[in-house]
Write an enzyme that holds these catalytic residues in place. Structure first.
Site, PDB file in Angstrom:
ATOM      1  N   GLU A 141       6.339  -9.868  -6.179  1.00  0.00           N
ATOM      2  CA  GLU A 141       6.995 -10.334  -7.525  1.00  0.00           C
ATOM      3  C   GLU A 141       8.649  -9.981  -7.589  1.00  0.00           C
ATOM      4  O   GLU A 141       9.262 -10.168  -6.952  1.00  0.00           O
ATOM      5  CB  GLU A 141       6.131  -9.594  -8.535  1.00  0.00           C
TER       6      GLU A 141
ATOM      7  N   ASP B 153      11.958  -2.126 -14.218  1.00  0.00           N
ATOM      8  CA  ASP B 153      12.849  -3.357 -13.314  1.00  0.00           C
ATOM      9  C   ASP B 153      14.121  -3.749 -13.906  1.00  0.00           C
ATOM     10  O   ASP B 153      14.457  -4.582 -14.404  1.00  0.00           O
ATOM     11  CB  ASP B 153      11.535  -4.275 -14.095  1.00  0.00           C
TER      12      ASP B 153
END
Length: 494
Positions: free
Chosen positions: A184, A16
């Site tokens: 997300e 991420d």
């Protein structure tokens, strides 16, 4: 930037990633989950060659809660920004809420994390300071914690991000977007009068990247898929950061974790970003693999380098001071290494490696120490001390059914991979493992120069939301283990 590179530019579990440029320097942070210290801060002059600058979290909060390993918990996808002369990191803990920490210097010190949005299921926050000085924050939701996902919620915030000014508003509902699922990881930007949200959909393994734009901060936002696998071998290319004319994203590579790719980004005539080669990933612009963060370590001063982490908040007495060279680990009670807070580990670097260290075990019977590749399953090679002597040992453990929510598991225990070998008293022991590009692990050892390698091949497996860990450990009722320099080279022997 005009430098040849080959993807992935970070071939290890830097999950991420979020990236910014300040001046001529790039900075990156990433998810760290239950690793301590957390929130790594990396730096690069060119988005290709990276080194670890430090960590923003010396321990996880709440501190006592994370005294034991809690796989799948801790720090999920963070956002890194520079505003008003300070570096800011917003990060989520899906069981506690959204936190903010800041620093004048990205090397630290960072302020203690401040909980600004408490609650379960709040994940993947990103702040935005608008041209008029107003501040906002957007985040996603984790179905595992709150029962729903696939939507983005935003708040107006105080300029210091200390508190929301109103209740949250859903600004993107993924259920209204055709084919959208698991929306997300939003990153919020402002460009040429437009508000932009870059957000992944579709899940870690097989997802894609959206760009969404609006002329109003709270929308409505128009979505478009701007990066997808296509006919490449780069599965799930998404969840990353736009910086300058580049987009960094991860790809899930199993035991090697979520590795980081670098894609060119241009803006088309309609004002939309085009990433990679017409929306599909590129391999890079050259054949040279980037220089990643250090993996080898001389353990100068008896301390590990910044590439090493613990799976839980340390107590401070795991590493013992001594007058020699190398690293001295205290033997701590424990059987299943997946539950042991005192495994000193680092991200398994790819695509191929050889790791080697020397080991001496000075501990009572019942103690053991060694070199481990640790995930849902694990295997290790090292020394065990029994009443009749010290043995070279290679053992493995099968998947024990660990769950994301609380780390509880049924312990299936370890088994010998081969018969232990009694070693002469005082013998010099070196431990070796090699890992192939398909995560096949072979163990070997040298005892006073004689090689032992009759051990079965072990297939490394990822942990929960992270790749496998390359680690060192020492367990038992007392005593210690001494490891000399830890050498990692890029390719195993044929």
């Amino acid at each position: 930037m005009n430098i040849p590179y080959r993807n992935p530019v970070l071939f290890a579990d830097w999950s991420d990633p979020d990236v910014i440029r300040v001046g001529d320097t790039y900075y990156l942070t990433a998810s760290s989950f239950n690793r301590v210290p957390g929130l790594p801060v990396l730096t690069s002059p060119d988005l290709v060659d990276w080194r670890i600058l430090g960590h923003a979290l010396p321990w996880l909060t709440p501190r006592e809660h994370y005294r034991v390993p809690r796989p799948g918990c801790g720090v999920w996808a963070p956002a890194l920004r520079f505003h008003d002369g300070r570096f800011w990191i917003c990060y989520p803990d899906p069981d506690h809420g959204i936190f903010v920490t800041t620093a004048r210097d990205p090397a630290g010190p960072w302020t203690p994390p401040r909980l600004v949005l408490p609650g379960r299921g709040l994940i993947d926050p990103c702040p935005l300071w608008d041209d008029d000085g107003r501040a906002y924050l957007v985040h996603g939701w984790a179905r595992s914690r709150c029962g729903f996902n696939n939507r983005l919620t935003a708040y107006p915030m105080s300029p210091d991000l200390a508190r929301p000014l109103t209740d949250g508003t859903v600004i993107v509902d993924g259920d209204t977007i055709d084919g959208c699922r698991t929306l997300e990881g939003p990153k919020w930007y402002r460009r040429d009068g437009w508000y932009w949200i870059f957000a992944p959909g579709g899940g870690v393994t097989d997802g894609w990247q959206y760009a969404m734009r609006s002329q109003h901060v709270f929308g409505p936002y128009e979505p478009r898929i701007v990066l997808a696998r296509g006919d490449t071998d780069v599965n799930g290319p998404h969840q990353g950061a736009w910086v300058d004319d580049w987009f960094l994203h991860f790809q899930d590579r199993g035991a090697f974790g979520r590795v980081v790719h670098l894609q060119p980004l241009r803006w088309d005539d309609d004002g939309w970003p085009e990433i990679g080669d017409h929306g599909t990933p590129v391999a890079g612009t050259g054949s040279v693999r980037a220089t990643g963060p250090a993996t080898s370590d001389t353990f100068g001063g008896g301390r590990p380098g910044p590439q090493w982490t613990w799976p839980a908040n340390p107590t401070g007495d795991e590493i013992l001071a001594h007058s020699g060279t190398g690293l001295r680990l205290a033997c701590r009670p424990g059987d299943d290494l997946r539950r042991l807070p005192a495994v000193l580990g680092q991200r398994l670097p790819g695509p191929r490696l050889r790791a080697e260290t020397g080991l001496r075990l000075d501990a009572p019977p019942g103690s053991r120490a060694g070199l481990v590749v640790l995930g849902r399953t694990y295997a290790w090679i090292g020394l065990t001390h029994r009443p009749d002597g010290t043995y070279l040992t290679c053992r493995f453990a099968e998947d024990h059914g660990e769950t994301e929510h609380h780390g509880e598991a049924e312990d299936h225990g370890e088994r010998d991979a081969a018969d232990p070998v009694l070693i002469p008293a005082g013998a010099a022991v070196r431990l070796v493992l090699t890992v192939t590009d398909t995560a096949q692990v072979r163990f070997a050892a040298e005892i006073d120069g004689a090689r032992w390698d009759a051990f079965p091949v072990f297939t490394a497996t990822p942990g929960l939301w992270i790749g496998a860990t390359l680690g060192l450990f020492a367990t038992g009722p007392g005593g210690h283990a001494d490891f000399d320099r830890f050498d990692v080279t890029g390719s195993p022997p044929s």
